[in-house]
Design a protein around this motif. Structure first.
Motif: not given
Length: 239
Positions: A30-49
């Motif tokens: 992905v483009k570098a500017g999408l990094q914050p959204f990836l971090v947020a997605s990863g954290l949400l998946l961990l929280a759901a787990a």
């Protein structure tokens, strides 16, 4: 796949996404500017787990399960385990960034346009610019904004339709799924003996020579190469 197994899959997937987003690995996809959204997605998946595991492992969970299923087991589709494939891919066999193979399968992306208004190149000799900027100026401005200035570009080597090396760079709108190449033909001191996907830095001048991309019949500008040298693969491989 029961809920505990689903939670483990979510945990691993969230960890893989977070690992990729906190390292340079995400720049392959992905483009570098999408990094914050990836971090947020990863954290949400961990929280759901974590919430799923807590719900399943709490002391009264066994009683709830008995009430819900009334003693009858239910088998979820085994296809759910396919969710492990992207996890394995990210953790063990991370695909490389798009390169010469992708460039050879897609046509150069520069659209045609009738007018141009390019600012003068910045100071410096040679002046560093991008493959996309040079290609745009060479085609749409016919090199007027470049003049006789020496330019320096970085890209990877790919094999052109005539078997000769070309310089290419992939550009993204959002992610690797929409990646398209910008291609430059090379004349003059053309690099030799280099494998596809070798990254090089070339210095040269504008030439009015134009080729055609056999994939989509688009115009491909050329660069008159004065010198070149191999360089390490850049951290950000897309423009």
């Amino acid at each position: 796949m029961n809920r505990q197994a689903q939670a483990v899959v979510l945990l691993l997937l969230g960890g893989a996404v977070l690992r990729a987003s906190l390292t340079d690995l995400h720049l392959r996809y992905v483009k570098a500017g999408l990094q914050p959204f990836l971090v947020a997605s990863g954290l949400l998946l961990l929280a759901a787990a974590a919430m799923t595991l807590w719900y399943e492992l709490r002391p009264d969970a066994e009683g709830d399960d008995h009430d819900d299923h009334d003693g009858h087991g239910h088998h979820e589709p085994r296809v759910g385990w396919l969710l492990m494939l992207p996890v394995v891919g990210l953790l063990l066999v991370a695909p490389p960034a798009l390169g010469s193979y992708a460039a050879g399968q897609a046509g150069t992306v520069l659209p045609s346009q009738e007018t141009s208004d390019y600012p003068p190149l910045p100071a410096g000799d040679p002046v560093r610019t991008t493959v996309l900027d040079y290609a745009s100026r060479a085609l749409f401005d016919r090199g007027r904004s470049i003049g006789d200035r020496r330019v320096q570009l970085t890209g990877f080597v790919a094999t052109g339709p005539d078997g000769q090396p070309i310089l290419a760079r992939m550009i993204l709108s959002c992610c690797a799924a929409d990646g398209r190449p910008v291609k430059l033909g090379l004349s003059g001191d053309v690099p030799t003996g280099l494998a596809d996907d070798t990254w090089i830095e070339v210095t040269g001048r504008y030439t009015d020579r134009i080729g055609r991309d056999p994939v989509n019949d688009a115009e491909v500008p050329y660069l008159e190469v004065e010198s070149w040298r191999p360089v390490p693969t850049p951290k950000q491989q897309y423009e």
